[in-house]
Design a protein around this motif. Structure first.
Motif, PDB file in Angstrom:
ATOM      1  N   GLN A  54      12.730  19.558 -12.677  1.00 24.55           N
ATOM      2  CA  GLN A  54      11.601  18.678 -12.996  1.00 24.55           C
ATOM      3  C   GLN A  54      11.999  17.201 -12.945  1.00 24.55           C
ATOM      4  N   TRP A  55      12.999  16.916 -12.115  1.00 26.20           N
ATOM      5  CA  TRP A  55      13.447  15.523 -11.974  1.00 26.20           C
ATOM      6  C   TRP A  55      12.590  14.806 -10.942  1.00 26.20           C
ATOM      7  N   SER A  56      12.307  13.540 -11.217  1.00 22.82           N
ATOM      8  CA  SER A  56      11.562  12.729 -10.261  1.00 22.82           C
ATOM      9  C   SER A  56      12.046  11.289 -10.328  1.00 22.82           C
ATOM     10  N   ASN A  57      11.857  10.583  -9.250  1.00 22.49           N
ATOM     11  CA  ASN A  57      12.306   9.196  -9.166  1.00 22.49           C
ATOM     12  C   ASN A  57      11.387   8.443  -8.201  1.00 22.49           C
ATOM     13  N   GLU A  58      10.869   7.322  -8.637  1.00 26.73           N
ATOM     14  CA  GLU A  58      10.032   6.492  -7.759  1.00 26.73           C
ATOM     15  C   GLU A  58      10.891   5.444  -7.065  1.00 26.73           C
ATOM     16  N   ILE A  59      10.750   5.357  -5.743  1.00 26.54           N
ATOM     17  CA  ILE A  59      11.478   4.346  -4.969  1.00 26.54           C
ATOM     18  C   ILE A  59      10.720   3.032  -5.084  1.00 26.54           C
ATOM     19  N   LYS A  60      11.281   2.085  -5.802  1.00 24.38           N
ATOM     20  CA  LYS A  60      10.601   0.809  -6.034  1.00 24.38           C
ATOM     21  C   LYS A  60      11.055  -0.276  -5.075  1.00 24.38           C
ATOM     22  N   GLU A  61      12.188  -0.077  -4.427  1.00 25.82           N
ATOM     23  CA  GLU A  61      12.690  -1.090  -3.499  1.00 25.82           C
ATOM     24  C   GLU A  61      12.897  -0.472  -2.125  1.00 25.82           C
ATOM     25  N   LYS A  68      17.356  21.097  -3.009  1.00 30.62           N
ATOM     26  CA  LYS A  68      16.294  20.633  -2.118  1.00 30.62           C
ATOM     27  C   LYS A  68      15.265  19.839  -2.925  1.00 30.62           C
ATOM     28  N   ALA A  69      15.168  18.562  -2.589  1.00 29.87           N
ATOM     29  CA  ALA A  69      14.177  17.703  -3.237  1.00 29.87           C
ATOM     30  C   ALA A  69      13.072  17.367  -2.239  1.00 29.87           C
ATOM     31  N   GLY A 102       8.449  -3.981  10.745  1.00 29.57           N
ATOM     32  CA  GLY A 102       7.506  -3.459  11.721  1.00 29.57           C
ATOM     33  C   GLY A 102       6.832  -2.221  11.173  1.00 29.57           C
ATOM     34  N   ASN A 103       7.008  -1.105  11.865  1.00 31.33           N
ATOM     35  CA  ASN A 103       6.428   0.161  11.400  1.00 31.33           C
ATOM     36  C   ASN A 103       7.503   1.103  10.870  1.00 31.33           C
ATOM     37  N   VAL A 104       8.642   0.542  10.463  1.00 32.25           N
ATOM     38  CA  VAL A 104       9.746   1.338   9.916  1.00 32.25           C
ATOM     39  C   VAL A 104      10.105   0.808   8.536  1.00 32.25           C
ATOM     40  N   ILE A 105      10.326   1.731   7.601  1.00 33.52           N
ATOM     41  CA  ILE A 105      10.825   1.332   6.293  1.00 33.52           C
ATOM     42  C   ILE A 105      12.198   1.955   6.075  1.00 33.52           C
ATOM     43  N   TYR A 106      13.027   1.270   5.272  1.00 37.59           N
ATOM     44  CA  TYR A 106      14.365   1.738   4.910  1.00 37.59           C
ATOM     45  C   TYR A 106      14.479   1.713   3.397  1.00 37.59           C
ATOM     46  N   PHE A 107      15.079   2.745   2.838  1.00 38.38           N
ATOM     47  CA  PHE A 107      15.309   2.765   1.399  1.00 38.38           C
ATOM     48  C   PHE A 107      16.523   3.632   1.099  1.00 38.38           C
ATOM     49  N   ASN A 108      17.093   3.427  -0.086  1.00 35.73           N
ATOM     50  CA  ASN A 108      18.245   4.208  -0.526  1.00 35.73           C
ATOM     51  C   ASN A 108      17.775   5.432  -1.289  1.00 35.73           C
ATOM     52  N   MET A 109      18.203   6.596  -0.812  1.00 34.90           N
ATOM     53  CA  MET A 109      17.925   7.832  -1.538  1.00 34.90           C
ATOM     54  C   MET A 109      18.806   7.855  -2.778  1.00 34.90           C
ATOM     55  N   PRO A 110      18.235   7.981  -3.978  1.00 39.40           N
ATOM     56  CA  PRO A 110      19.049   7.912  -5.195  1.00 39.40           C
ATOM     57  C   PRO A 110      19.927   9.149  -5.353  1.00 39.40           C
ATOM     58  N   PRO A 111      21.052   9.035  -6.046  1.00 41.15           N
ATOM     59  CA  PRO A 111      21.878  10.213  -6.328  1.00 41.15           C
ATOM     60  C   PRO A 111      21.109  11.209  -7.196  1.00 41.15           C
ATOM     61  N   PHE A 112      21.470  12.464  -7.055  1.00 41.77           N
ATOM     62  CA  PHE A 112      20.848  13.494  -7.895  1.00 41.77           C
ATOM     63  C   PHE A 112      21.580  13.529  -9.229  1.00 41.77           C
ATOM     64  N   PRO A 113      20.868  13.549 -10.356  1.00 48.05           N
ATOM     65  CA  PRO A 113      21.538  13.396 -11.663  1.00 48.05           C
ATOM     66  C   PRO A 113      22.344  14.608 -12.125  1.00 48.05           C
ATOM     67  N   ASP A 123       0.810  -1.220   0.000  1.00 48.78           N
ATOM     68  CA  ASP A 123       0.000   0.000   0.000  1.00 48.78           C
ATOM     69  C   ASP A 123       0.843   1.269   0.000  1.00 48.78           C
ATOM     70  N   LEU A 124       2.174   1.117   0.091  1.00 49.24           N
ATOM     71  CA  LEU A 124       3.061   2.269   0.167  1.00 49.24           C
ATOM     72  C   LEU A 124       3.703   2.571  -1.188  1.00 49.24           C
ATOM     73  N   SER A 125       3.889   3.829  -1.462  1.00 42.68           N
ATOM     74  CA  SER A 125       4.683   4.257  -2.611  1.00 42.68           C
ATOM     75  C   SER A 125       5.412   5.550  -2.244  1.00 42.68           C
ATOM     76  N   ILE A 126       6.626   5.714  -2.782  1.00 39.10           N
ATOM     77  CA  ILE A 126       7.486   6.840  -2.420  1.00 39.10           C
ATOM     78  C   ILE A 126       8.001   7.497  -3.694  1.00 39.10           C
ATOM     79  N   MET A 127       7.882   8.820  -3.768  1.00 38.76           N
ATOM     80  CA  MET A 127       8.363   9.580  -4.906  1.00 38.76           C
ATOM     81  C   MET A 127       9.344  10.644  -4.444  1.00 38.76           C
ATOM     82  N   ILE A 128      10.409  10.825  -5.228  1.00 34.18           N
ATOM     83  CA  ILE A 128      11.375  11.892  -4.998  1.00 34.18           C
ATOM     84  C   ILE A 128      11.236  12.885  -6.146  1.00 34.18           C
ATOM     85  N   CYS A 129      11.006  14.162  -5.826  1.00 33.19           N
ATOM     86  CA  CYS A 129      10.774  15.174  -6.861  1.00 33.19           C
ATOM     87  C   CYS A 129      11.627  16.410  -6.603  1.00 33.19           C
ATOM     88  N   GLU A 130      12.085  17.045  -7.676  1.00 37.88           N
ATOM     89  CA  GLU A 130      12.827  18.299  -7.572  1.00 37.88           C
ATOM     90  C   GLU A 130      12.244  19.253  -8.610  1.00 37.88           C
TER      91      GLU A 130
END
Length: 283
Positions: free
Chosen positions: A172-179, A203-204, A184-195, A161-168
């Protein structure tokens, strides 16, 4: 409850069945603690069929009051080889409907179903309380590499049910976190490099959706440092002080990685008071 039913038959029963939003039998169960396992002339509530069905006898009080109340317990079965995650998603089993069907005994003593007069409840949706984000961190990292981010949620969540988007906005850059990892109630993900590495302190926005509804948005700062500037960063300085005092103390590359992967709360660790030990009081 129509009064005419009492005139038509001496035995009137309401079958309550749990169905999905397509009005097909639901694989989950309904139950009443006082129900009997089979029908008899004295049973007011009984089961006589699949686990998604219950039967309630209409009483004289029901006809006098002209309504019937139902005490029903919803039992959500655990996932197995039959009730799979894909089945839950495709049939939307988190939603359900109750179907009410009158069953009566005719003049020949046989039970008949009044399918024409079936009634359905409104759609019921599982609810475990509101889902929100308590905190996210860290909110900064190097522009040219991944940084581990954690998000702490309040409420019961499901990974699908979760989805995460990174936008600047500027580029106009954006990136969807797919992994990402849910623990528990904590999620971990890798913030992608800025292109666009030529930019400084970008600031994204980190936007988190739950069931396609936006529940959180926060700012993440991409920092652009040269190798010389990285070597001069102070481990004891907060992110707000980095731009001012980048060249005060030496810092290894590994320590820079650690800063980018640690919540800001770690800065206060050295100021916390030592814990009192029970052993010291016993000596």
């Amino acid at each position: 409850v129509p009064q005419i039913w009492a005139c038509q038959s001496d035995t009137n029963i309401i079958e309550v069945a749990l169905v999905d939003i397509g009005k097909q039998p639901h694989p989950y169960s309904i139950h009443n603690k006082t129900s009997k396992i089979s029908y008899d002339d004295q049973a007011l509530i009984f089961k006589d069929g699949p686990p998604n069905q219950l039967y309630f006898r209409l009483t004289d009080d029901d006809f006098t009051n002209r309504y019937k109340t139902f005490m029903i317990e919803f039992i959500k079965n655990k996932q197995d080889d039959i009730i799979t995650k894909e089945l839950i998603r495709s049939r939307k089993l988190y939603q359900s409907i109750l179907r009410f069907t009158r069953i009566y005994r005719d003049e020949h003593g046989k039970f008949q179903r009044d399918d024409i007069g079936q009634e359905y409840s409104s759609i019921m949706t599982e609810h475990y309380g509101d889902v929100s984000v308590e905190r996210m961190g860290p909110k900064y990292g190097l522009i040219n590499r991944e940084s581990m981010i954690f998000v702490v949620f309040k409420g019961r969540i499901a990974k699908d049910d979760l989805s995460i988007m990174i936008c600047e906005q500027t580029t106009q850059w954006s990136n969807e976190i797919k992994e990402f990892i849910l623990n528990g109630n904590v999620i971990y993900f890798n913030m992608p490099p800025f292109p666009y590495l030529c930019l400084n302190n970008i600031k994204a926005s980190v936007i988190i959706y739950y069931k396609n509804q936006k529940i959180y948005q926060s700012t993440y700062v991409y920092m652009n440092f040269s190798d010389e500037e990285l070597a001069d960063l102070s481990f004891n300085e907060s992110i707000s002080d980095i731009d001012i005092s980048m060249k005060k103390q030496k810092l290894s590359q590994d320590m820079v990685d650690t800063i980018c992967c640690m919540p800001l709360i770690l800065q206060k660790t050295s100021q916390s008071k030592p814990r009192k030990r029970l052993n010291s009081k016993l000596t």
